[in-house]
Design a protein around this motif. Structure first.
Motif, PDB file in Angstrom:
ATOM      1  N   PRO A   1       0.659  -1.089   0.187  1.00 55.69           N
ATOM      2  CA  PRO A   1      -0.087   0.037   0.014  1.00 55.69           C
ATOM      3  C   PRO A   1       0.931   1.255   0.019  1.00 55.69           C
ATOM      4  N   SER A   2       0.551   2.153  -0.709  1.00 56.47           N
ATOM      5  CA  SER A   2       1.070   3.518  -0.735  1.00 56.47           C
ATOM      6  C   SER A   2       1.177   4.178   0.932  1.00 56.47           C
TER       7      SER A   2
ATOM      8  N   ALA B   1      -2.180  12.471   0.908  1.00 54.93           N
ATOM      9  CA  ALA B   1      -2.384  13.694   0.268  1.00 54.93           C
ATOM     10  C   ALA B   1      -3.663  14.340   0.219  1.00 54.93           C
ATOM     11  N   ARG B   2      -3.816  15.356   0.600  1.00 55.60           N
ATOM     12  CA  ARG B   2      -5.155  15.965   0.646  1.00 55.60           C
ATOM     13  C   ARG B   2      -5.243  17.170  -0.181  1.00 55.60           C
ATOM     14  N   THR B   3      -6.168  17.098  -1.120  1.00 50.65           N
ATOM     15  CA  THR B   3      -6.594  18.071  -1.959  1.00 50.65           C
ATOM     16  C   THR B   3      -6.768  19.471  -1.216  1.00 50.65           C
ATOM     17  N   GLY B   4      -5.917  20.419  -1.751  1.00 48.85           N
ATOM     18  CA  GLY B   4      -5.885  21.746  -1.213  1.00 48.85           C
ATOM     19  C   GLY B   4      -5.035  21.983   0.146  1.00 48.85           C
TER      20      GLY B   4
ATOM     21  N   PHE C   1     -13.539  -3.417  -9.612  1.00 49.79           N
ATOM     22  CA  PHE C   1     -12.067  -3.516  -9.082  1.00 49.79           C
ATOM     23  C   PHE C   1     -12.008  -2.184  -8.428  1.00 49.79           C
ATOM     24  N   THR C   2     -10.811  -2.211  -7.335  1.00 47.51           N
ATOM     25  CA  THR C   2     -10.399  -1.373  -6.510  1.00 47.51           C
ATOM     26  C   THR C   2      -8.942  -0.629  -6.884  1.00 47.51           C
ATOM     27  N   GLY C   3      -8.848   0.497  -6.460  1.00 50.89           N
ATOM     28  CA  GLY C   3      -7.579   0.996  -6.530  1.00 50.89           C
ATOM     29  C   GLY C   3      -7.263   2.145  -5.587  1.00 50.89           C
ATOM     30  N   ARG C   4      -5.926   2.719  -5.669  1.00 51.76           N
ATOM     31  CA  ARG C   4      -5.680   3.718  -4.643  1.00 51.76           C
ATOM     32  C   ARG C   4      -4.771   4.913  -5.311  1.00 51.76           C
ATOM     33  N   LEU C   5      -4.877   6.127  -5.320  1.00 44.36           N
ATOM     34  CA  LEU C   5      -3.992   7.111  -5.675  1.00 44.36           C
ATOM     35  C   LEU C   5      -3.946   8.105  -4.581  1.00 44.36           C
ATOM     36  N   GLY C   6      -2.905   8.063  -4.181  1.00 45.97           N
ATOM     37  CA  GLY C   6      -2.489   8.971  -3.028  1.00 45.97           C
ATOM     38  C   GLY C   6      -3.181   8.606  -1.769  1.00 45.97           C
ATOM     39  N   ASN C   7      -4.212   9.465  -1.072  1.00 48.57           N
ATOM     40  CA  ASN C   7      -4.865   9.059  -0.106  1.00 48.57           C
ATOM     41  C   ASN C   7      -6.203   8.680  -0.557  1.00 48.57           C
ATOM     42  N   VAL C   8      -6.645   8.482  -1.777  1.00 48.15           N
ATOM     43  CA  VAL C   8      -7.965   8.383  -2.468  1.00 48.15           C
ATOM     44  C   VAL C   8      -8.183   6.838  -2.608  1.00 48.15           C
TER      45      VAL C   8
ATOM     46  N   PRO D   1       2.380   6.765  -8.066  1.00 42.30           N
ATOM     47  CA  PRO D   1       3.522   7.021  -7.121  1.00 42.30           C
ATOM     48  C   PRO D   1       3.195   6.396  -5.712  1.00 42.30           C
ATOM     49  N   LEU D   2       3.881   5.756  -5.014  1.00 43.31           N
ATOM     50  CA  LEU D   2       3.823   5.184  -3.684  1.00 43.31           C
ATOM     51  C   LEU D   2       4.437   5.994  -2.499  1.00 43.31           C
ATOM     52  N   ASP D   3       5.636   6.722  -2.764  1.00 43.54           N
ATOM     53  CA  ASP D   3       6.184   7.534  -2.005  1.00 43.54           C
ATOM     54  C   ASP D   3       7.205   8.302  -2.754  1.00 43.54           C
ATOM     55  N   ALA D   4       7.840   9.259  -2.232  1.00 46.50           N
ATOM     56  CA  ALA D   4       8.915   9.920  -3.162  1.00 46.50           C
ATOM     57  C   ALA D   4       9.897   9.152  -4.026  1.00 46.50           C
TER      58      ALA D   4
END
Length: 407
Positions: A27-28, A32-35, A100-107, A326-329
């Motif tokens: 998992p990532s 990240a939170r928009t804004g 199907f499921t996925g993750r992008l940043g904290n989403v 991206p998972l981390d930097a």
């Protein structure tokens, strides 16, 4: 990317992240939170790149673009969580009740088709106490929370809230799943994570996602839905997601040095690059070959990079895609999906040989990308230069990033 040494120039791109060291996708760690407030160090890093300098005189973005966790937070906010993003292919939700499921940043997200075949996307989070609802992929007639049993329809409606007798000021119509805008273009599933509107008319999605390159990619056969999906491979690579993209976008520059077998099957001098609003397209002709190889690879391949992180490779009977998440930097997950003309599905020797050739190039590219990442983290490196005759698409990519990040 293309699949083999002879599998075409596609490999020029790192698109082949191999079946390397058996690493398990994890998992990532990103939150990240928009804004979210942008840190001073990230703003300084953005300003350190000047897109107005002509390519022949330009220097590359500083190494901090590839190593700074704060910079990645900014990318997630201003690049990945805005605008259309590729998240999967239509074969994953081909039938009613598929998901199907996925993750992008904290989403965390889930894509599904309801019983009527309508496509939906939601935040994959229970409205009760935030448990994830679904994992992986498959078929469901509803989503039941594994924590307390709250149940939702595939249209997002809350069907059942368990043990809430005595609750006050509760309207279950206010507690459905939070929707995400979703649409398809050709065989690809796309989503917008920050858009509350549900305007997903597919005939305009291509123009929004691909801009003026949409017609050209359609004519190249990239929007076809007639190629069956063959397989998916996922790899964790120890590099920033942009290192992988840069490798893809170097116009075949690294091919003769890193992919000897592949280089022998290409006419590297035929590489040509075109750039559009959010897309760059590279093309290359295959070297003269036996008829069998021509049938397998075609005579010319198209390699499209769709900003910010999606790559589409069309050559001969094949199409493959690469998605760099991206998972981390300093780590990314790269998802490879392979599609093949239906007439060749039963030619198992052909399929196995092609995938094996592709994997070899992927392994070579992974080693390159991980070596670049280590160099970027060295105090000896700050910025580099572009090779003007071949790295136009890479510079285009960096300019698009700067535009989003400084906006």
């Amino acid at each position: 990317m293309a699949m083999a040494q002879s599998l075409a120039p596609s490999t020029y791109s790192a698109a082949r992240a191999a079946r390397p060291k058996a690493r398990r996708a994890v998992p990532s760690r990103i939150v990240a939170r928009t804004g979210a407030a942008t840190g001073e160090s990230a703003r300084r890093l953005v300003a350190a790149f000047d897109p107005a300098i002509p390519l022949a005189s330009a220097v590359t973005p500083p190494s901090g673009w590839y190593t700074d966790p704060e910079f990645l937070q900014l990318e997630l906010d201003r690049v990945f969580l805005r605008g259309w993003q590729a998240v999967g292919h239509v074969g994953q939700v081909k039938n009613p009740n598929d998901f199907f499921t996925g993750r992008l940043g904290n989403v965390e997200f889930v894509i599904c088709r309801d019983a009527n075949g309508e496509l939906h996307a939601f935040h994959n989070v229970c409205r009760h106490h935030a448990s994830l609802l679904a994992c992986g992929s498959g078929q469901k007639t509803c989503f039941q929370c594994p924590y307390h049993g709250w149940t939702y329809g595939l249209d997002g409606i809350l069907l059942k809230a368990t043990r809430i007798s005595g609750i006050k000021n509760f309207n279950k119509n206010d507690f459905g799943l939070i929707p995400i805008t979703v649409a398809t273009w050709g065989p690809f599933v796309l989503a917008i994570f920050d858009d509350s509107s549900q305007n997903t008319v597919n005939d305009v999605v291509g123009d929004e996602w691909l801009g003026s390159a949409s017609d050209l990619l359609s004519r190249s056969g990239i929007d076809t839905t007639s190629l069956p999906h063959i397989c998916r491979r996922e790899y964790i690579i120890e590099c920033n997601w942009k290192v992988f993209c840069d490798n893809y976008l170097d116009g075949g520059y690294h091919v003769p040095y890193a992919h000897g077998a592949l280089a022998s099957g290409l006419q590297l001098q035929s590489y040509e690059t075109s750039t559009y609003e959010r897309v760059s397209i590279q093309r290359c002709e295959s070297a003269p070959a036996e008829q069998e190889d021509i049938d397998r690879l075609g005579t010319k391949a198209t390699y499209a990079f769709v900003y910010p992180n999606f790559m589409i490779n069309r050559y001969g009977p094949w199409m493959d895609t690469n998605l760099a998440v991206p998972l981390d930097a300093t780590r990314c997950k790269v998802v490879f999906d392979y599609f093949l003309d239906e007439s060749l599905l039963e030619d198992h020797n052909f399929v196995d040989r092609s995938l094996k050739d592709s994997e070899q190039v992927q392994m070579e590219d992974i080693a390159l990308c991980e070596g670049v990442q280590r160099g970027l983290e060295s105090p000896a490196y700050s910025v580099g230069r572009y090779a003007p005759s071949v790295e136009m698409a890479m510079h285009h990519f960096h300019c698009l990033l700067h535009d989003n990040l400084s906006g």
